[in-house]
Design a protein around this motif. Structure first.
Motif, PDB file in Angstrom:
ATOM      1  N   VAL A   1      -4.103 -41.497 -50.770  1.00  0.00           N
ATOM      2  CA  VAL A   1      -5.131 -41.894 -49.468  1.00  0.00           C
ATOM      3  C   VAL A   1      -5.793 -40.549 -48.892  1.00  0.00           C
ATOM      4  N   GLY A   2      -7.137 -40.650 -48.893  1.00  0.00           N
ATOM      5  CA  GLY A   2      -7.753 -39.451 -48.306  1.00  0.00           C
ATOM      6  C   GLY A   2      -7.979 -39.908 -46.687  1.00  0.00           C
ATOM      7  N   VAL A   3      -7.564 -38.808 -46.048  1.00  0.00           N
ATOM      8  CA  VAL A   3      -7.864 -38.954 -44.708  1.00  0.00           C
ATOM      9  C   VAL A   3      -8.927 -37.838 -44.147  1.00  0.00           C
ATOM     10  N   ARG A   4      -9.755 -38.437 -43.357  1.00  0.00           N
ATOM     11  CA  ARG A   4     -10.738 -37.168 -42.717  1.00  0.00           C
ATOM     12  C   ARG A   4     -10.579 -37.440 -41.334  1.00  0.00           C
ATOM     13  N   VAL A   5     -10.468 -36.474 -40.480  1.00  0.00           N
ATOM     14  CA  VAL A   5     -10.432 -36.437 -39.175  1.00  0.00           C
ATOM     15  C   VAL A   5     -11.541 -35.699 -38.594  1.00  0.00           C
ATOM     16  N   GLU A   6     -12.406 -36.372 -37.544  1.00  0.00           N
ATOM     17  CA  GLU A   6     -13.336 -35.751 -36.911  1.00  0.00           C
ATOM     18  C   GLU A   6     -13.121 -36.016 -35.220  1.00  0.00           C
ATOM     19  N   SER A   7     -13.848 -35.113 -34.551  1.00  0.00           N
ATOM     20  CA  SER A   7     -13.667 -35.258 -33.245  1.00  0.00           C
ATOM     21  C   SER A   7     -15.063 -35.118 -32.724  1.00  0.00           C
ATOM     22  N   GLU A   8     -15.232 -35.722 -31.611  1.00  0.00           N
ATOM     23  CA  GLU A   8     -16.589 -35.902 -30.828  1.00  0.00           C
ATOM     24  C   GLU A   8     -16.495 -35.572 -29.285  1.00  0.00           C
ATOM     25  N   ASN A   9     -17.438 -34.796 -28.838  1.00  0.00           N
ATOM     26  CA  ASN A   9     -17.606 -34.221 -27.533  1.00  0.00           C
ATOM     27  C   ASN A   9     -18.221 -35.367 -26.664  1.00  0.00           C
ATOM     28  N   ILE A  10     -17.642 -36.261 -26.086  1.00  0.00           N
ATOM     29  CA  ILE A  10     -18.263 -37.481 -25.485  1.00  0.00           C
ATOM     30  C   ILE A  10     -19.533 -36.999 -24.585  1.00  0.00           C
ATOM     31  N   ARG A  11     -19.624 -36.022 -24.172  1.00  0.00           N
ATOM     32  CA  ARG A  11     -20.541 -35.445 -23.179  1.00  0.00           C
ATOM     33  C   ARG A  11     -21.651 -35.202 -23.890  1.00  0.00           C
ATOM     34  N   THR A  12     -21.687 -34.419 -24.840  1.00  0.00           N
ATOM     35  CA  THR A  12     -22.660 -33.891 -25.934  1.00  0.00           C
ATOM     36  C   THR A  12     -23.141 -34.588 -27.038  1.00  0.00           C
ATOM     37  N   GLY A  13     -22.065 -35.463 -27.554  1.00  0.00           N
ATOM     38  CA  GLY A  13     -22.125 -36.130 -28.759  1.00  0.00           C
ATOM     39  C   GLY A  13     -21.956 -35.285 -30.144  1.00  0.00           C
ATOM     40  N   LYS A  14     -21.693 -33.984 -29.906  1.00  0.00           N
ATOM     41  CA  LYS A  14     -21.435 -32.922 -30.893  1.00  0.00           C
ATOM     42  C   LYS A  14     -20.220 -33.497 -31.694  1.00  0.00           C
ATOM     43  N   LYS A  15     -20.443 -33.323 -33.043  1.00  0.00           N
ATOM     44  CA  LYS A  15     -18.961 -34.028 -33.732  1.00  0.00           C
ATOM     45  C   LYS A  15     -18.827 -32.702 -34.713  1.00  0.00           C
ATOM     46  N   LYS A  16     -17.238 -32.654 -34.873  1.00  0.00           N
ATOM     47  CA  LYS A  16     -16.666 -31.655 -35.682  1.00  0.00           C
ATOM     48  C   LYS A  16     -16.067 -32.136 -36.699  1.00  0.00           C
ATOM     49  N   HIS A  17     -15.872 -31.652 -38.070  1.00  0.00           N
ATOM     50  CA  HIS A  17     -15.091 -32.077 -38.963  1.00  0.00           C
ATOM     51  C   HIS A  17     -13.499 -31.135 -38.624  1.00  0.00           C
ATOM     52  N   CYS A  18     -12.482 -31.891 -38.434  1.00  0.00           N
ATOM     53  CA  CYS A  18     -11.402 -31.152 -37.990  1.00  0.00           C
ATOM     54  C   CYS A  18     -10.398 -30.748 -39.147  1.00  0.00           C
ATOM     55  N   ASN A  19     -10.062 -31.829 -39.864  1.00  0.00           N
ATOM     56  CA  ASN A  19      -9.227 -31.476 -41.044  1.00  0.00           C
ATOM     57  C   ASN A  19      -9.389 -32.728 -42.275  1.00  0.00           C
ATOM     58  N   SER A  20      -9.211 -32.529 -43.287  1.00  0.00           N
ATOM     59  CA  SER A  20      -9.200 -33.518 -44.215  1.00  0.00           C
ATOM     60  C   SER A  20      -7.675 -33.122 -45.031  1.00  0.00           C
TER      61      SER A  20
END
Length: 180
Positions: free
Chosen positions: A90-109
């Motif tokens: 199973v491939g798992v990807r984790v992203e975070s999103e700043n709810i104020r700016t909408g900026k997304k980051k790839h945190c890990n896979s």
């Protein structure tokens, strides 16, 4: 039970708000919390594919690429990349999103090998994977390669097979003192 399924049939995604209770001493979201979420979504995806209870057999390397802040939304996505007879990757990807700016980051896979079990805890056969795109061929092939490399690495460093003379030169320049 179907003989073969597409990865789309078992794909899972969850989004969760990161709370202060999830933080570590540095004020960032604790890596252990993220690993727990990753294991849960890998379980959900594997169970959905196999229609059975699944256990985690192994977790491939997890690199924490970007910190996750309290107050960010974390989205985890999971899909089946490979199927064996009783196991699946199973491939798992984790992203975070700043709810104020909408900026997304790839945190890990990472890649979780999950095994389907019956009610007595015995491994059971699972549906195969329908590989229906170039991307899914790439993911399936990469899983085969990772499995092969893991097996080679394990046997090469097994204490019965390890030859110290083959590795002494690799230790030069490392932060260690050899005292055999």
């Amino acid at each position: 039970m179907k003989e073969y399924k597409t990865s789309k049939e078992s794909r899972v995604s969850i989004t969760e708000l990161m709370l202060p209770a999830h933080s570590n001493f540095g004020g960032k979201v604790h890596g252990g919390h993220i690993l727990n979420l990753m294991d849960q979504i890998a379980f959900a995806c594997a169970s959905k594919h196999s229609r059975s209870y699944c256990v985690t057999a192994s977790v491939n390397k997890v690199d924490f690429l970007n910190p996750i802040e309290v107050g960010e939304l974390v989205t985890l996505k999971a899909s089946i990349n490979f199927t064996g007879r009783t196991s699946m990757v199973v491939g798992v990807r984790v992203e975070s999103e700043n709810i104020r700016t909408g900026k997304k980051k790839h945190c890990n896979s990472s890649y979780f090998t999950m095994v389907a079990k019956d009610l007595e805890g015995k491994s059971i056969p699972i549906p195969g994977l329908i590989v229906d795109s170039i991307e899914s061929v790439r993911r399936f092939s990469r899983s085969i390669q990772r499995k092969s490399e893991s097996s080679s690495r394990t046997s090469r460093f097994d204490s019965a097979n390890f030859k110290v003379d083959d590795y002494i030169a690799h230790l030069e320049g490392e932060n260690m003192k050899l005292d055999l």
